[in-house]
Scaffold this motif. Sequence first.
Motif, PDB file in Angstrom:
ATOM      1  N   ASP A   1       0.710  -1.262  -0.122  1.00 15.17           N
ATOM      2  CA  ASP A   1       0.135  -0.156  -0.097  1.00 15.17           C
ATOM      3  C   ASP A   1       0.967   1.204  -0.005  1.00 15.17           C
ATOM      4  OD1 ASP A   1      -2.192  -1.721   0.036  1.00 15.17           O
ATOM      5  OD2 ASP A   1      -3.154  -1.100   2.035  1.00 15.17           O
ATOM      6  N   GLY A   2       2.026   1.254   0.670  1.00 20.01           N
ATOM      7  CA  GLY A   2       2.829   2.411   1.074  1.00 20.01           C
ATOM      8  C   GLY A   2       3.342   2.723  -0.270  1.00 20.01           C
ATOM      9  N   ALA A   3       3.938   1.662  -1.027  1.00 19.65           N
ATOM     10  CA  ALA A   3       4.607   1.908  -2.321  1.00 19.65           C
ATOM     11  C   ALA A   3       3.869   2.179  -3.299  1.00 19.65           C
ATOM     12  CB  ALA A   3       5.465   0.508  -2.511  1.00 19.65           C
ATOM     13  N   PHE A   4       2.760   1.261  -3.647  1.00 15.97           N
ATOM     14  CA  PHE A   4       2.142   1.894  -4.785  1.00 15.97           C
ATOM     15  C   PHE A   4       0.925   2.847  -4.687  1.00 15.97           C
ATOM     16  CE2 PHE A   4       3.345  -2.415  -5.630  1.00 15.97           C
ATOM     17  CZ  PHE A   4       3.693  -2.412  -6.898  1.00 15.97           C
ATOM     18  N   ASN A   5       0.893   3.510  -3.466  1.00 15.10           N
ATOM     19  CA  ASN A   5      -0.086   4.644  -3.207  1.00 15.10           C
ATOM     20  C   ASN A   5       0.832   5.929  -3.176  1.00 15.10           C
ATOM     21  OD1 ASN A   5      -2.457   3.514  -3.045  1.00 15.10           O
ATOM     22  ND2 ASN A   5      -2.305   3.196  -0.961  1.00 15.10           N
ATOM     23  N   SER A   6       2.141   5.734  -3.265  1.00 17.46           N
ATOM     24  CA  SER A   6       3.233   7.094  -3.643  1.00 17.46           C
ATOM     25  C   SER A   6       3.203   7.139  -4.992  1.00 17.46           C
ATOM     26  CB  SER A   6       4.154   6.325  -2.709  1.00 17.46           C
ATOM     27  OG  SER A   6       5.113   5.736  -3.669  1.00 17.46           O
ATOM     28  N   LYS A   7       4.172   8.225  -5.241  1.00 15.99           N
ATOM     29  CA  LYS A   7       4.409   8.461  -6.647  1.00 15.99           C
ATOM     30  C   LYS A   7       5.681   7.970  -7.309  1.00 15.99           C
ATOM     31  CE  LYS A   7       2.921  13.254  -6.081  1.00 15.99           C
ATOM     32  NZ  LYS A   7       3.101  14.713  -5.981  1.00 15.99           N
TER      33      LYS A   7
END
Length: 391
Positions: free
Chosen positions: A138-144
């Motif tokens: 979640d943290g990775a793919f919700n970031s830019k």
Amino acid sequence: MSFSFIKPQLAKQQELNLYRSRKELDKGAGRLLVHQGKQYINFSSNDYLGLNQHCDIKSAFKKGIEQYGCGSGSSSLVTGYSKAHQELEELIADWLEAPKCLLFSTGFSANSGVLSALGQSTNTGYFLDKLSHASLIDGAFNSKAKSKRFKHNNCEQLNDMLSSSDCNDKLIIAEGVYSMDGDTGNLSSINNLALKHQANLYIDDAHGVGVLGKEGQGTLEQQNIEKGSHLIQMITFGKALATQGAAVTGSAEFIDYLVNRCRDYIYSTAMPPANAVATITSIKLCQSEHWRREKISKLTCLFKSQLDNSIEITDSQSSIIGILTGSEENALYCQLQLKNKGFWLTAIRPPTVEIGKSRLRVTLSASHNDKDIIELADCINEVIGKCLQNK
């Protein structure tokens, strides 16, 4: 009023044997749990060191409440940061041989918050192990950041990804102990690739800290990984350390960046200072009581030796062992049969694991004894070897 998709999606979950519900417990977390007045031997808790009911930790929690009250009352950047929080951060940094440490309320918040804070640009590249925890995904793919996933522990594929990346900043994301299989990350090779490609390395060691390492420092210490400014480590307190919360360690500059730019940290109420006081005691017990790790290792070997050769298990190097059942229906059936025999285990199903790889997740604790282990193995042999084939 309701959303149109809720009812059909819940019906679909039930049809696929993927429906989840909570079970209210009268007593839980330790060796024994009580549900609806009946007692079970608990093999689903992450209380690996058996510290959940330790009198010193409970006493420390009470003393913390007497001094600081029940909660922190604010975020850390307002008035929520106490001397207890500072002492805990300094203890963890020293324990894990890191320059600096920052506390978070949960491991999920730490993972998603850090990756969100670092992934502010498409010039940043994230490279995640395929079995990374949901909070990391979640943290990775919700970031830019540009995020890619490599096959589990596959350093050849990771090397190819890093070689072909045009990102200015690279971060490899892996775990110390993978929570559903119980195997460890190939951290030595992954760390070598990080150094080769001038990448940073983020290790989620939620299930390794406390259990692995000479004084419970976790997978990095066990695998003799040389520390450097490129290294970030996340640990949690709610498993082997038996309290609540998490911490992230790294360079002083990195931690200062999080204090200023990590929204999960800035806008979250700080953990209760009493919890920090209790965690300090827990870590000190973890450091000194080596017998707990030794006992876990002994019980794990005993359990594996008692299982029939026909029982398929995950390639575990920890006290987490997955008993593979195949289908979701099989996993639920076996869970129920073992519950009827007095054992509490959890059926793990997609999307937590791949389709066709549903399993019973067995977690062993220093609070268990030889009799518990032998009886569980005998019942698993019976349920999977006989009941499942004839149901």
